[in-house]
Design a protein around this motif. Sequence first.
Motif, PDB file in Angstrom:
ATOM      1  N   GLN A 230       0.828  -1.209   0.000  1.00  0.00           N
ATOM      2  CA  GLN A 230       0.000   0.000   0.000  1.00  0.00           C
ATOM      3  C   GLN A 230       0.860   1.256   0.000  1.00  0.00           C
ATOM      4  O   GLN A 230       0.587   2.218  -0.727  1.00  0.00           O
ATOM      5  N   ARG A 231       1.912   1.267   0.790  1.00  0.00           N
ATOM      6  CA  ARG A 231       2.789   2.439   0.858  1.00  0.00           C
ATOM      7  C   ARG A 231       3.539   2.635  -0.452  1.00  0.00           C
ATOM      8  O   ARG A 231       3.681   3.748  -0.945  1.00  0.00           O
ATOM      9  N   VAL A 232       4.034   1.536  -1.026  1.00  0.00           N
ATOM     10  CA  VAL A 232       4.726   1.610  -2.309  1.00  0.00           C
ATOM     11  C   VAL A 232       3.792   2.187  -3.366  1.00  0.00           C
ATOM     12  O   VAL A 232       4.178   3.077  -4.135  1.00  0.00           O
ATOM     13  N   CYS A 233       2.553   1.719  -3.419  1.00  0.00           N
ATOM     14  CA  CYS A 233       1.583   2.232  -4.398  1.00  0.00           C
ATOM     15  C   CYS A 233       1.348   3.723  -4.216  1.00  0.00           C
ATOM     16  O   CYS A 233       1.292   4.474  -5.196  1.00  0.00           O
ATOM     17  N   ALA A 234       1.211   4.164  -2.993  1.00  0.00           N
ATOM     18  CA  ALA A 234       0.990   5.587  -2.732  1.00  0.00           C
ATOM     19  C   ALA A 234       2.180   6.421  -3.202  1.00  0.00           C
ATOM     20  O   ALA A 234       2.001   7.480  -3.818  1.00  0.00           O
ATOM     21  N   GLU A 235       3.387   5.949  -2.952  1.00  0.00           N
ATOM     22  CA  GLU A 235       4.581   6.687  -3.377  1.00  0.00           C
ATOM     23  C   GLU A 235       4.713   6.703  -4.895  1.00  0.00           C
ATOM     24  O   GLU A 235       5.075   7.719  -5.477  1.00  0.00           O
TER      25      GLU A 235
ATOM     26  N   ALA B 195       2.311   9.155  -6.408  1.00  0.00           N
ATOM     27  CA  ALA B 195       2.770  10.527  -6.218  1.00  0.00           C
ATOM     28  C   ALA B 195       3.935  10.865  -7.156  1.00  0.00           C
ATOM     29  O   ALA B 195       4.125  12.021  -7.509  1.00  0.00           O
ATOM     30  N   SER B 196       4.702   9.854  -7.580  1.00  0.00           N
ATOM     31  CA  SER B 196       5.833  10.113  -8.476  1.00  0.00           C
ATOM     32  C   SER B 196       5.454   9.950  -9.943  1.00  0.00           C
ATOM     33  O   SER B 196       6.306   9.893 -10.807  1.00  0.00           O
TER      34      SER B 196
END
Length: 165
Positions: free
Chosen positions: A81-86, A89-90
């Motif tokens: 989930q955190r990887v997807c959010a980052e 954003a990039s």
Amino acid sequence: MRSLVPLTEQDACRLICPWCGRAARGTGGFRVVRGGATIGAAVLAPPERGSDLCPPRSAVLTRLWVRPDDVGEHVGTQLVQRVCAELLASDLRHLVAYGTRGRPDCAHLPVGWLAVVGFADHGGTQWRIDLRRAAPSLGFVRDAASGLLRGWRPGRDKPAPANRG
């Protein structure tokens, strides 16, 4: 209490998978830390040059592992989930992972788990999350979390006292 910490390329090379004993290779990612020890890691890399297998503007999940004692605490799900959010954003569009129906390892994750956390099958071993399609649900999760946090912050958004007389 555990924390999610960004992972640099140098940090990734120093992390050893507790399952296979190999060091990760990648350009970054995240790790989950509890009590000063890393209990899980997700390592990312750009697609290999000249590879037609990965779509443009994608990142590859080269390694994902959770320490054996911490399996079942949704650490891997939190990392994805955190990887997807980052990545969203990039301005990247896809997260690619490789899965297996056989014995999984840190580079080839169980296909059942990949499906549960949002990856779609793209040819047997390659699985992808299309971040453009996942974005509305990620936004919902972010909005719900901020609403909960707003309710837990003391002194903020308190209801006005009812002046009963």
